[in-house]
Write a protein that holds these residues in place. Structure first.
Motif, PDB file in Angstrom:
ATOM      1  N   GLU A   1       0.869  -1.098  -0.056  1.00 24.18           N
ATOM      2  CA  GLU A   1       0.016   0.143   0.120  1.00 24.18           C
ATOM      3  C   GLU A   1       0.845   1.230  -0.088  1.00 24.18           C
ATOM      4  O   GLU A   1       1.778   1.381   0.942  1.00 24.18           O
ATOM      5  CB  GLU A   1      -0.921   0.027   1.235  1.00 24.18           C
ATOM      6  CG  GLU A   1      -1.569   1.367   1.470  1.00 24.18           C
ATOM      7  CD  GLU A   1      -2.433   1.854   0.301  1.00 24.18           C
ATOM      8  OE1 GLU A   1      -3.414   1.044  -0.100  1.00 24.18           O
ATOM      9  OE2 GLU A   1      -2.237   3.294  -0.012  1.00 24.18           O
TER      10      GLU A   1
ATOM     11  N   ASP B   1      -2.726   4.109 -10.934  1.00 23.76           N
ATOM     12  CA  ASP B   1      -1.380   3.646 -11.302  1.00 23.76           C
ATOM     13  C   ASP B   1      -1.786   2.270 -11.944  1.00 23.76           C
ATOM     14  O   ASP B   1      -1.053   1.764 -13.008  1.00 23.76           O
ATOM     15  CB  ASP B   1      -0.586   3.298 -10.221  1.00 23.76           C
ATOM     16  CG  ASP B   1      -0.230   4.420  -9.286  1.00 23.76           C
ATOM     17  OD1 ASP B   1      -0.538   5.667  -9.948  1.00 23.76           O
ATOM     18  OD2 ASP B   1       0.669   4.563  -8.210  1.00 23.76           O
TER      19      ASP B   1
ATOM     20  N   SER C   1     -20.894  -0.302  -5.374  1.00 21.51           N
ATOM     21  CA  SER C   1     -19.660  -0.266  -5.538  1.00 21.51           C
ATOM     22  C   SER C   1     -18.716  -1.163  -4.465  1.00 21.51           C
ATOM     23  O   SER C   1     -17.914  -1.860  -4.997  1.00 21.51           O
ATOM     24  CB  SER C   1     -19.046   1.137  -5.532  1.00 21.51           C
ATOM     25  OG  SER C   1     -17.978   1.156  -6.375  1.00 21.51           O
ATOM     26  N   LEU C   2     -18.958  -1.103  -3.236  1.00 17.63           N
ATOM     27  CA  LEU C   2     -18.242  -1.707  -2.571  1.00 17.63           C
ATOM     28  C   LEU C   2     -18.656  -3.037  -2.454  1.00 17.63           C
ATOM     29  O   LEU C   2     -17.599  -3.947  -2.198  1.00 17.63           O
ATOM     30  CB  LEU C   2     -18.650  -1.053  -0.941  1.00 17.63           C
ATOM     31  CG  LEU C   2     -17.763   0.121  -0.463  1.00 17.63           C
ATOM     32  CD1 LEU C   2     -18.039   0.485   0.786  1.00 17.63           C
ATOM     33  CD2 LEU C   2     -16.201  -0.335  -0.530  1.00 17.63           C
TER      34      LEU C   2
HETATM   35  C1  LIG Z   1     -16.385   9.888  -1.145  1.00 15.82           C
HETATM   36  C2  LIG Z   1     -16.573   8.564  -1.476  1.00 15.82           C
HETATM   37  C3  LIG Z   1     -17.625   8.142  -0.922  1.00 15.82           C
HETATM   38  C4  LIG Z   1     -18.009   6.498  -1.242  1.00 15.82           C
HETATM   39  N1  LIG Z   1     -19.075   6.030  -0.705  1.00 15.82           N
HETATM   40  C5  LIG Z   1     -19.244   4.831  -1.028  1.00 15.82           C
HETATM   41  C6  LIG Z   1     -20.352   3.795  -0.329  1.00 15.82           C
HETATM   42  O1  LIG Z   1     -20.922   4.560   0.679  1.00 15.82           O
HETATM   43  N2  LIG Z   1     -20.733   2.757  -0.604  1.00 15.82           N
HETATM   44  C7  LIG Z   1     -20.044   2.299  -1.744  1.00 15.82           C
HETATM   45  O2  LIG Z   1     -20.413   1.171  -2.177  1.00 15.82           O
HETATM   46  N3  LIG Z   1     -19.005   2.834  -2.412  1.00 15.82           N
HETATM   47  C8  LIG Z   1     -18.645   4.015  -2.261  1.00 15.82           C
HETATM   48  N4  LIG Z   1     -17.551   4.672  -2.719  1.00 15.82           N
HETATM   49  C9  LIG Z   1     -16.852   3.875  -3.723  1.00 15.82           C
HETATM   50  C10 LIG Z   1     -15.836   2.884  -3.010  1.00 15.82           C
HETATM   51  O3  LIG Z   1     -15.195   3.581  -1.876  1.00 15.82           O
HETATM   52  C11 LIG Z   1     -14.944   2.264  -3.775  1.00 15.82           C
HETATM   53  O4  LIG Z   1     -15.841   1.528  -4.765  1.00 15.82           O
HETATM   54  C12 LIG Z   1     -14.001   1.084  -3.369  1.00 15.82           C
HETATM   55  O5  LIG Z   1     -13.009   2.182  -2.178  1.00 15.82           O
HETATM   56  C13 LIG Z   1     -13.047   0.688  -4.282  1.00 15.82           C
HETATM   57  O6  LIG Z   1     -12.271  -0.194  -3.537  1.00 15.82           O
HETATM   58  P1  LIG Z   1     -10.901  -0.669  -4.279  1.00 15.82           P
HETATM   59  O7  LIG Z   1     -10.086  -1.617  -3.546  1.00 15.82           O
HETATM   60  O8  LIG Z   1     -11.155  -0.904  -5.741  1.00 15.82           O
HETATM   61  O9  LIG Z   1     -10.162   0.519  -4.325  1.00 15.82           O
HETATM   62  P2  LIG Z   1      -9.704   1.766  -3.240  1.00 15.82           P
HETATM   63  O10 LIG Z   1     -10.487   1.397  -1.882  1.00 15.82           O
HETATM   64  O11 LIG Z   1      -9.558   3.072  -3.712  1.00 15.82           O
HETATM   65  O12 LIG Z   1      -8.090   1.162  -2.826  1.00 15.82           O
HETATM   66  C14 LIG Z   1      -7.122   1.351  -3.895  1.00 15.82           C
HETATM   67  C15 LIG Z   1      -5.690   1.581  -2.860  1.00 15.82           C
HETATM   68  O13 LIG Z   1      -4.662   1.181  -3.835  1.00 15.82           O
HETATM   69  C16 LIG Z   1      -3.538   2.100  -3.488  1.00 15.82           C
HETATM   70  N5  LIG Z   1      -2.823   2.116  -4.765  1.00 15.82           N
HETATM   71  C17 LIG Z   1      -2.909   2.797  -5.620  1.00 15.82           C
HETATM   72  N6  LIG Z   1      -1.871   2.741  -6.303  1.00 15.82           N
HETATM   73  C18 LIG Z   1      -1.038   2.103  -5.791  1.00 15.82           C
HETATM   74  C19 LIG Z   1       0.378   1.701  -6.038  1.00 15.82           C
HETATM   75  N7  LIG Z   1       1.297   1.938  -7.077  1.00 15.82           N
HETATM   76  N8  LIG Z   1       1.322   0.933  -5.090  1.00 15.82           N
HETATM   77  C20 LIG Z   1       0.495   0.539  -4.000  1.00 15.82           C
HETATM   78  N9  LIG Z   1      -0.763   1.023  -3.505  1.00 15.82           N
HETATM   79  C21 LIG Z   1      -1.283   1.675  -4.586  1.00 15.82           C
HETATM   80  C22 LIG Z   1      -4.392   3.164  -2.904  1.00 15.82           C
HETATM   81  O14 LIG Z   1      -3.632   4.099  -1.854  1.00 15.82           O
HETATM   82  C23 LIG Z   1      -5.552   2.623  -2.181  1.00 15.82           C
HETATM   83  O15 LIG Z   1      -5.395   2.640  -0.822  1.00 15.82           O
HETATM   84  C24 LIG Z   1     -17.299   5.974  -2.149  1.00 15.82           C
HETATM   85  C25 LIG Z   1     -16.134   6.637  -2.916  1.00 15.82           C
HETATM   86  C26 LIG Z   1     -15.742   8.025  -2.441  1.00 15.82           C
HETATM   87  C27 LIG Z   1     -14.477   8.431  -3.087  1.00 15.82           C
END
Ligand SMILES: Cc1cc2nc3c(=O)[nH]c(=O)nc-3n(C[C@H](O)[C@H](O)[C@H](O)COP(=O)(O)OP(=O)(O)OC[C@H]3O[C@@H](n4cnc5c(N)ncnc54)[C@H](O)[C@@H]3O)c2cc1C
Length: 419
Positions: free
Chosen positions: A41, A185, A404-405
Motif C-alpha cells: 500500500e 496507477d 460499488s463496495l
Molecule cells: C467519497 C466517496 C464515498 C463513497 N461511498 C461509498 C459508499 O458509501 N458505498 C459504496 O459502495 N461505495 C462508495 N464509494 C466507492 C468505494 O469507496 C470504492 O468503490 C471502493 O473503495 C473501491 O475499492 P478498491 O479496493 O477498488 O479501491 P480503493 O479502496 O480506492 O483502494 C485502492 C488502494 O490502492 C492503493 N494504491 C494505488 N496505487 C498504488 C500503487 N502504485 N502501489 C501501492 N498501492 C497503491 C491506494 O492508495 C488505495 O489505498 C465511495 C467513494 C468515495 C470517493
C-alpha cells in the motif's frame, strides 16, 4: 540488467497491490487458503477511501439479494459478473461481516450500513481478516511496475526492491478522490501489459450549480423531490428521489445517479433542471393547500408562514426565490399573482447546471478493464493466467447505494480464492 531479470529480493505466493477495500478482502481470502500473501500500500495507512464512504458511515452493500436484480443496477453488459456473484453475493457479504461481529442495518432503498455507523469498523474487520490469515501488510510502499516474462507475471517492482510473486492481484482503485491514493496507477500497469483500459470519466459526480438559493441550502437534504432535466429547453428525463444541497451545487442519490446522463446532455448544450418540491401533489391541489394555510394565518407576515407552505428546511430561501415579495408582507395582502408564482415555483424550482464536478468529487469513476478482458469466474486477466483485477479497476457503471463496495467484496473474494 533489466528489472525483469533482476534477482528477486523476496518471493510470495500472492502479491496484492493496494490496501483498500478489495485488496484487503482479496488478501484475507488468499491468506485464509494458506497462501503466503503480501499487501503493498503506497499510503501511510490502509483503506483511506473506505473511511470516506457513505459520509464516514460506509454504505457497505445494498440488500438486493437477487443477483440478477443487483446487477441490473449496474447497467448493461454486467452479465459476466454472475459467475463471481455465484461465489460471493450480497447474502454472503452480510453473513461475513455479521459473523465477525459487525451487525448491519438496512436503510431506505436497501442501503446497508454497519450498525455502529462507522466506516472505521469495516476497515478493522477486513484488516484483521487479512492479518489473521498471516498476510504481511506493508504501507508506504508504492508499486511502480508489474513484471512479466513469457506471458506470465513474475512479480512487482517498488522504489526499493523487486518482489517475486506466483500471482499478482491489482487492487489499486479507480481515479475518484485521488487524494486517497487511487491515482490510476493500476490502469497504467495494465495498459503496459497490453490490456485495453477504458478511459475513466467521473461517474456518480455531483453537479455544479451557481443559483443562490441552492447554495443557501448547503447542508440540507430534501427527500421525495422530482427532478426534470431539460436540454436546450426540451425535456430530456425526470427522476424522483433525495437531493442534497451543497456549497457547490447539488448532490445526493438522485443527482449522482443522473450525473452520467446530464454529462451527455451538457455536451450537446445548455442544461437546466426544474425541481418539483411536491411531486405527488398537482398544481391545483397545491394551490388549495396554500390557500388553506393562508386563510388560517391572514394577519401573519409571510416570513412566518413560509415554513408551512415549503418543504421543511427550505423557508430560509424564500427571499431568494421570491425577491419581490417583502418578508414582512401580511399574508392577506399577498396577491393572487404572487400566490400563483409561489405555487408554480415550488412545482419547478429553477436550477441552471454549470457542469459536472470533477474526479476529485466523484464517488466512483468508471473506466478500467473491460469485463470481456477478465475471466470473471476467477477475476483473472484473459491475457495473463496469474494476474487478477478487483474493485474499481473493473469497468462498470456503478450506482450509489452500496453497489460499488459490493463489487469490491465480490471481486476481492473471487480473486483471493483463485490466486
Ligand atoms: C467519497 C466517496 C464515498 C463513497 N461511498 C461509498 C459508499 O458509501 N458505498 C459504496 O459502495 N461505495 C462508495 N464509494 C466507492 C468505494 O469507496 C470504492 O468503490 C471502493 O473503495 C473501491 O475499492 P478498491 O479496493 O477498488 O479501491 P480503493 O479502496 O480506492 O483502494 C485502492 C488502494 O490502492 C492503493 N494504491 C494505488 N496505487 C498504488 C500503487 N502504485 N502501489 C501501492 N498501492 C497503491 C491506494 O492508495 C488505495 O489505498 C465511495 C467513494 C468515495 C470517493
Amino acid at each position: 540488467m533489466d528489472t525483469q531479470d533482476k534477482k528477486h529480493d523476496e518471493h510470495f505466493d500472492v502479491v496484492v497491490i493496494g490496501g483498500g477495500a478489495s485488496g484487503l478482502f482479496a488478501a484475507g481470502r488468499a491468506a485464509e487458503r494458506g497462501k503466503k500473501v503480501l499487501v503493498l500500500e503506497k499510503n501511510r495507512t490502509l483503506g483511506e477511501k473506505l473511511l470516506l464512504t457513505g459520509g464516514g458511515r460506509c454504505n457497505i452493500t445494498n440488500a438486493t439479494y437477487d443477483t440478477r436484480e443487483f446487477l441490473a443496477h449496474l447497467g448493461k453488459g454486467t452479465e459476466p459478473l454472475f459467475s463471481a456473484f455465484a461465489q460471493f453475493d450480497v447474502a454472503k457479504t452480510f453473513a461475513f461481516f455479521e459473523r465477525r461481529g459487525l451487525s448491519l442495518v438496512v436503510e431506505a432503498r436497501g442501503r446497508a450500513f454497519p450498525a455502529s455507523q462507522n466506516a472505521g469498523d469495516v476497515l478493522k474487520v477486513i484488516e484483521s481478516y487479512a492479518r489473521e490469515g498471516g498476510a504481511i501488510i506493508r504501507v508506504k510502499t508504492k508499486v511502480t511496475r508489474i513484471l512479466e516474462k513469457k506471458g506470465r507475471v513474475v512479480g512487482v517492482e517498488t522504489a526499493k526492491s523487486v518482489i517475486g510473486a506466483d500471482a499478482v492481484i491489482v487492487a489499486t482503485g479507480g481515479l475518484s478522490h485521488p487524494e486517497t491514493g487511487s491515482t490510476g496507477d493500476g490502469f497504467t500497469f495494465l495498459r503496459d501489459l497490453g490490456h485495453s483500459v477504458e478511459d475513466p470519466a467521473a461517474d456518480l459526480v455531483p453537479i455544479e450549480v451557481h443559483d443562490a438559493w441552492v447554495k443557501a441550502l448547503s447542508g440540507t437534504s430534501l427527500s421525495f423531490m422530482k427532478m426534470t432535466v431539460y436540454a436546450n429547453g426540451k425535456k430530456a428525463f425526470a427522476k424522483k428521489g433525495k437531493v442534497l444541497f451543497t456549497h457547490f451545487g447539488l448532490s445526493g442519490p438522485l443527482v449522482l445517479n443522473a450525473a452520467r446522463a446530464i454529462g451527455t446532455l451538457l455536451a450537446q448544450g445548455r442544461v437546466t433542471i426544474a425541481i418539483d418540491a411536491y411531486p405527488d401533489t398537482d398544481i391545483g391541489a397545491l394551490e388549495k393547500d396554500i390557500i388553506r394555510v393562508f386563510d388560517q394565518a391572514k394577519n401573519k407576515m409571510i416570513k412566518n408562514v413560509a415554513d408551512d407552505i415549503m418543504p421543511h428546511g427550505m423557508a430560509e430561501v424564500f427571499p431568494l426565490l421570491f425577491p419581490h415579495i417583502p418578508l414582512d408582507k401580511k399574508v392577506h395582502s399577498i396577491t393572487k399573482e404572487e400566490r400563483r408564482l409561489i405555487v408554480d415555483t415550488l412545482k419547478a424550482l429553477p436550477v441552471s447546471v454549470v457542469g459536472l464536478m470533477g474526479m476529485d468529487r466523484a464517488i466512483v469513476s468508471d473506466g478500467g478493464v473491460p469485463l470481456d478482458e477478465i475471466d470473471t469466474k476467477y477475476m483473472r486477466s484473459r491475457l495473463y493466467p496469474n494476474l487478477y483485477v478487483t474493485g474499481d479497476m473493473i469497468h462498470v457503471n456503478r450506482q450509489s447505494g452500496g453497489y460499488s463496495l459490493q463489487i469490491a467484496w465480490t471481486s476481492g473474494y473471487v480473486a483471493g480464492s483463485a490466486a
